[in-house]
Design an enzyme around this catalytic site. Structure first.
Site, PDB file in Angstrom:
ATOM      1  N   ARG A  39       0.821  -1.210   0.000  1.00 47.68           N
ATOM      2  CA  ARG A  39       0.000   0.000   0.000  1.00 47.68           C
ATOM      3  C   ARG A  39       0.861   1.268   0.000  1.00 47.68           C
ATOM      4  O   ARG A  39       0.532   2.246   0.688  1.00 47.68           O
ATOM      5  CB  ARG A  39      -0.930   0.029   1.226  1.00 47.68           C
ATOM      6  CG  ARG A  39      -2.023  -1.018   1.194  1.00 47.68           C
ATOM      7  CD  ARG A  39      -3.181  -0.561   0.327  1.00 47.68           C
ATOM      8  NE  ARG A  39      -4.248  -1.539   0.304  1.00 47.68           N
ATOM      9  CZ  ARG A  39      -5.331  -1.470   1.054  1.00 47.68           C
ATOM     10  NH1 ARG A  39      -5.514  -0.473   1.874  1.00 47.68           N
ATOM     11  NH2 ARG A  39      -6.255  -2.400   0.963  1.00 47.68           N
ATOM     12  N   ARG A  43      -3.951   6.576   0.865  1.00 52.73           N
ATOM     13  CA  ARG A  43      -4.501   7.770   1.518  1.00 52.73           C
ATOM     14  C   ARG A  43      -3.556   8.504   2.458  1.00 52.73           C
ATOM     15  O   ARG A  43      -3.824   9.630   2.835  1.00 52.73           O
ATOM     16  CB  ARG A  43      -5.788   7.402   2.267  1.00 52.73           C
ATOM     17  CG  ARG A  43      -6.962   7.244   1.342  1.00 52.73           C
ATOM     18  CD  ARG A  43      -8.106   6.590   2.050  1.00 52.73           C
ATOM     19  NE  ARG A  43      -7.676   5.272   2.500  1.00 52.73           N
ATOM     20  CZ  ARG A  43      -8.441   4.410   3.138  1.00 52.73           C
ATOM     21  NH1 ARG A  43      -9.671   4.743   3.455  1.00 52.73           N
ATOM     22  NH2 ARG A  43      -7.988   3.237   3.489  1.00 52.73           N
ATOM     23  N   ARG A  52      -8.138  11.610  -5.221  1.00 55.59           N
ATOM     24  CA  ARG A  52      -9.363  10.920  -4.824  1.00 55.59           C
ATOM     25  C   ARG A  52     -10.524  11.872  -4.543  1.00 55.59           C
ATOM     26  O   ARG A  52     -11.680  11.447  -4.487  1.00 55.59           O
ATOM     27  CB  ARG A  52      -9.082  10.031  -3.608  1.00 55.59           C
ATOM     28  CG  ARG A  52      -8.474   8.698  -3.971  1.00 55.59           C
ATOM     29  CD  ARG A  52      -9.510   7.698  -4.486  1.00 55.59           C
ATOM     30  NE  ARG A  52     -10.335   7.201  -3.374  1.00 55.59           N
ATOM     31  CZ  ARG A  52     -11.544   7.606  -3.105  1.00 55.59           C
ATOM     32  NH1 ARG A  52     -12.124   8.503  -3.877  1.00 55.59           N
ATOM     33  NH2 ARG A  52     -12.202   7.103  -2.088  1.00 55.59           N
ATOM     34  N   ASP A  88      -6.814  -3.188  -7.247  1.00 57.39           N
ATOM     35  CA  ASP A  88      -7.309  -3.785  -6.015  1.00 57.39           C
ATOM     36  C   ASP A  88      -7.555  -5.270  -6.225  1.00 57.39           C
ATOM     37  O   ASP A  88      -7.898  -5.692  -7.331  1.00 57.39           O
ATOM     38  CB  ASP A  88      -8.603  -3.107  -5.548  1.00 57.39           C
ATOM     39  CG  ASP A  88      -8.884  -3.444  -4.100  1.00 57.39           C
ATOM     40  OD1 ASP A  88      -8.338  -2.773  -3.211  1.00 57.39           O
ATOM     41  OD2 ASP A  88      -9.624  -4.419  -3.850  1.00 57.39           O
ATOM     42  N   TYR A 165     -14.391 -12.631   0.611  1.00 58.18           N
ATOM     43  CA  TYR A 165     -15.147 -11.445   0.201  1.00 58.18           C
ATOM     44  C   TYR A 165     -16.403 -11.834  -0.564  1.00 58.18           C
ATOM     45  O   TYR A 165     -17.467 -11.257  -0.363  1.00 58.18           O
ATOM     46  CB  TYR A 165     -14.279 -10.512  -0.639  1.00 58.18           C
ATOM     47  CG  TYR A 165     -13.395  -9.624   0.195  1.00 58.18           C
ATOM     48  CD1 TYR A 165     -13.925  -8.523   0.863  1.00 58.18           C
ATOM     49  CD2 TYR A 165     -12.041  -9.886   0.339  1.00 58.18           C
ATOM     50  CE1 TYR A 165     -13.121  -7.712   1.650  1.00 58.18           C
ATOM     51  CE2 TYR A 165     -11.225  -9.080   1.121  1.00 58.18           C
ATOM     52  CZ  TYR A 165     -11.775  -7.998   1.783  1.00 58.18           C
ATOM     53  OH  TYR A 165     -10.986  -7.197   2.561  1.00 58.18           O
TER      54      TYR A 165
HETATM   55  O1  CP3 Z   1       0.003  -1.545  -2.492  1.00 64.28           O
HETATM   56  C1  CP3 Z   1      -0.335  -0.664  -3.321  1.00 64.28           C
HETATM   57  O2  CP3 Z   1       0.013   0.519  -3.232  1.00 64.28           O
HETATM   58  C2  CP3 Z   1      -1.118  -1.107  -4.539  1.00 64.28           C
HETATM   59  C3  CP3 Z   1      -2.521  -0.979  -4.481  1.00 64.28           C
HETATM   60  C4  CP3 Z   1      -3.389  -1.893  -3.625  1.00 64.28           C
HETATM   61  C5  CP3 Z   1      -4.660  -1.473  -3.128  1.00 64.28           C
HETATM   62  N1  CP3 Z   1      -5.257  -2.550  -2.563  1.00 64.28           N
HETATM   63  C6  CP3 Z   1      -5.197  -0.122  -3.247  1.00 64.28           C
HETATM   64  C7  CP3 Z   1      -6.315   0.285  -2.377  1.00 64.28           C
HETATM   65  C8  CP3 Z   1      -3.230  -3.238  -3.265  1.00 64.28           C
HETATM   66  C9  CP3 Z   1      -2.043  -4.146  -3.493  1.00 64.28           C
HETATM   67  C10 CP3 Z   1      -4.435  -3.635  -2.605  1.00 64.28           C
HETATM   68  C11 CP3 Z   1      -4.671  -5.003  -2.128  1.00 64.28           C
HETATM   69  C12 CP3 Z   1      -5.857  -5.276  -1.314  1.00 64.28           C
HETATM   70  N2  CP3 Z   1      -7.114  -4.767  -1.425  1.00 64.28           N
HETATM   71  C13 CP3 Z   1      -5.890  -6.234  -0.283  1.00 64.28           C
HETATM   72  C14 CP3 Z   1      -4.737  -7.100   0.112  1.00 64.28           C
HETATM   73  C15 CP3 Z   1      -3.791  -6.388   0.979  1.00 64.28           C
HETATM   74  C16 CP3 Z   1      -4.295  -6.169   2.359  1.00 64.28           C
HETATM   75  O3  CP3 Z   1      -4.397  -4.990   2.736  1.00 64.28           O
HETATM   76  O4  CP3 Z   1      -4.559  -7.155   3.031  1.00 64.28           O
HETATM   77  C17 CP3 Z   1      -7.181  -6.250   0.243  1.00 64.28           C
HETATM   78  C18 CP3 Z   1      -7.679  -7.123   1.386  1.00 64.28           C
HETATM   79  C19 CP3 Z   1      -7.951  -5.317  -0.488  1.00 64.28           C
HETATM   80  C20 CP3 Z   1      -9.394  -5.032  -0.330  1.00 64.28           C
HETATM   81  C21 CP3 Z   1      -9.629  -3.634   0.027  1.00 64.28           C
HETATM   82  N3  CP3 Z   1      -9.442  -2.585  -0.829  1.00 64.28           N
HETATM   83  C22 CP3 Z   1     -10.087  -3.120   1.253  1.00 64.28           C
HETATM   84  C23 CP3 Z   1     -10.405  -3.959   2.471  1.00 64.28           C
HETATM   85  C24 CP3 Z   1     -10.188  -1.746   1.106  1.00 64.28           C
HETATM   86  C25 CP3 Z   1     -10.776  -0.779   2.095  1.00 64.28           C
HETATM   87  C26 CP3 Z   1      -9.892  -0.565   3.233  1.00 64.28           C
HETATM   88  C27 CP3 Z   1      -9.026   0.604   2.954  1.00 64.28           C
HETATM   89  O5  CP3 Z   1      -7.842   0.532   3.246  1.00 64.28           O
HETATM   90  O6  CP3 Z   1      -9.591   1.593   2.474  1.00 64.28           O
HETATM   91  C28 CP3 Z   1      -9.734  -1.406  -0.189  1.00 64.28           C
HETATM   92  C29 CP3 Z   1      -9.611  -0.067  -0.784  1.00 64.28           C
HETATM   93  C30 CP3 Z   1      -8.272   0.338  -1.295  1.00 64.28           C
HETATM   94  N4  CP3 Z   1      -7.434  -0.432  -2.039  1.00 64.28           N
HETATM   95  C31 CP3 Z   1      -7.675   1.623  -1.143  1.00 64.28           C
HETATM   96  C32 CP3 Z   1      -6.472   1.597  -1.832  1.00 64.28           C
HETATM   97  C33 CP3 Z   1      -5.494   2.732  -2.014  1.00 64.28           C
HETATM   98  C34 CP3 Z   1      -8.303   2.802  -0.436  1.00 64.28           C
HETATM   99  C35 CP3 Z   1      -9.385   3.310  -1.303  1.00 64.28           C
HETATM  100  C36 CP3 Z   1      -9.598   4.786  -1.172  1.00 64.28           C
HETATM  101  O7  CP3 Z   1      -8.885   5.548  -1.855  1.00 64.28           O
HETATM  102  O8  CP3 Z   1     -10.503   5.179  -0.424  1.00 64.28           O
END
Ligand code: CP3
Length: 357
Positions: A39, A43, A52, A88, A165
């Site tokens: 990540r 944010r 965003r 994602d 999920y």
């Molecule tokens: O690592 C990176 O920078 C690459 C991008 C990336 C995102 N999600 C962007 C994202 C990667 C590799 C993921 C993987 C992901 N997504 C996982 C596996 C990693 C982990 O954290 O366990 C999972 C479980 C998800 C599912 C997911 N996506 C959730 C649970 C959420 C909401 C929680 C949160 O942190 O907001 C997301 C949204 C998400 N994915 C965001 C980002 C930057 C935030 C969205 C926003 O801008 O509001």
């Protein structure tokens, strides 16, 4: 081209093949320990929040130019040794028939989750992965825009985590619905995992064809089951998934809360195994043996601590890795919102500085 005779080996230019990150994936010695952060684009960065404020998360993922800019900006600002595709793990659920939404403050929601075996019977594996063409286009743009020495990591959710999920319809604390489905309907579970496995293998290979040098499988929630369940309900699928990835591509296998699953994960596949902060890196690596690399394992919350605490923890992790080839420094899980950006940058510098051979 160096040591590898596989297709991907031949396709990867020397400068990338010999990058710190890819060398460490192959457990070759490096000048300093490579580092990237899960990540790393998100944010906690004001530039990301400002983007965003104009587009939704899904629009951002589906606009290759913006996704590419987000990946490249984060990698260059932080000075890390690898970039990760901005996307994602849940995107693949859309072409599989799920109605996905990222609602403000609640995280992901799937409006039509799997409730019974008949819902799985209606599903079909993704044979044509072009529905996710926007992802491959982002990969192409990122590859073209990144410094030629910086590897790009593609990724996907692992089948178990995706199944959680798809059945829960969103995040969950105990995965009661998903695990109940697994115990009650083993044949439908197996069918679902098979569909997710085959679809994911094709999706990852399409990312590789578009320009990714490595792929990481995120099995974020697999720590919710024990070794016996992993063996029965997950491992055969993970083995098949890793076996389907193009030869010569670096593979990383990540999970959290996996202290009791590490050897089973190693046997399932992946050149590098992810470790969260709940395990000691040295003991975990001893357990895994010298045949795999390890990635980790700083607590993401340590980044909120003062710099001297971060420095102490960084030194401890590097000391536990003890210069063994095959360590990739990372967090044990993704960077959280509100993490101070200057601490993240400082961490990357510390890893490089403290690990000079
Ligand atoms: O690592 C990176 O920078 C690459 C991008 C990336 C995102 N999600 C962007 C994202 C990667 C590799 C993921 C993987 C992901 N997504 C996982 C596996 C990693 C982990 O954290 O366990 C999972 C479980 C998800 C599912 C997911 N996506 C959730 C649970 C959420 C909401 C929680 C949160 O942190 O907001 C997301 C949204 C998400 N994915 C965001 C980002 C930057 C935030 C969205 C926003 O801008 O509001």
């Amino acid at each position: 081209m160096t040591s590898d005779s596989s297709t991907q080996g031949r396709r990867t230019p020397d400068v990338l093949w010999n990058s710190r990150f890819l060398k460490a994936c192959r457990r070759e010695p490096t000048d300093v320990t490579p580092v990237w952060l899960m990540r790393q684009a998100g944010r906690y960065m004001s530039e990301y929040r400002s983007l965003r404020s104009k587009v939704s998360f899904l629009e951002l993922c589906k606009t290759p130019e913006l996704a590419a800019e987000t990946t490249i900006f984060a990698a260059e600002t932080l000075g890390v040794d690898a970039a990760i595709l901005f996307a994602d793990i849940l995107l693949i659920l859309e072409p599989l028939g799920f109605d996905l939404e990222f609602s403000k403050g609640e995280g992901p929601v799937i409006h039509n989750p799997i409730g019974e075996p008949a819902d799985v019977a209606r599903m079909e594996p993704l044979t044509d992965v072009s529905a996710l063409g926007y992802v491959y286009e982002a990969v192409r743009l990122i590859r073209a825009g990144l410094p030629s020495v910086m590897p790009l990591i593609g990724f996907a959710g692992a089948p178990f985590t995706l199944a959680c999920y798809a059945i829960e319809g969103g995040g969950s604390r105990h995965y009661v619905k998903a695990k109940t489905f697994m115990y009650r309907h083993p044949a439908a579970w197996d069918a679902l995992m098979t569909i997710l496995t085959d679809s994911t293998a094709r999706y990852l290979n399409a990312q590789v064809a578009a320009g990714a040098q490595a792929v990481q499988l995120f099995d974020s929630w697999v720590g919710s089951i024990g070794p016996d369940e992993y063996r029965r309900f997950v491992q055969p699928h993970m083995k098949r998934l890793f076996a389907q990835i193009e030869p010569g591509v670096a593979t990383l296998h990540f999970g959290t809360d996996t202290g009791s699953l590490l050897e089973l994960q190693r046997d399932a596949g992946g050149m590098v195994i992810g470790l969260d902060w709940r395990v000691e890196l040295d003991r975990a690596w001893d357990l895994l043996g010298p045949g795999v690399g390890v990635q980790g394992n700083l607590d993401p919350i340590a980044l909120f601590a003062p710099l001297d605490e971060i420095a102490g923890q960084t030194r401890r992790i590097l000391k536990q890795a003890a210069g063994r080839p095959g360590h990739i420094f990372n967090l044990g899980h993704g960077i959280l919102p509100h993490t101070p950006v200057d601490h993240v940058r400082a961490l990357v510098q510390m890893v490089h500085e403290f690990s000079v051979k």
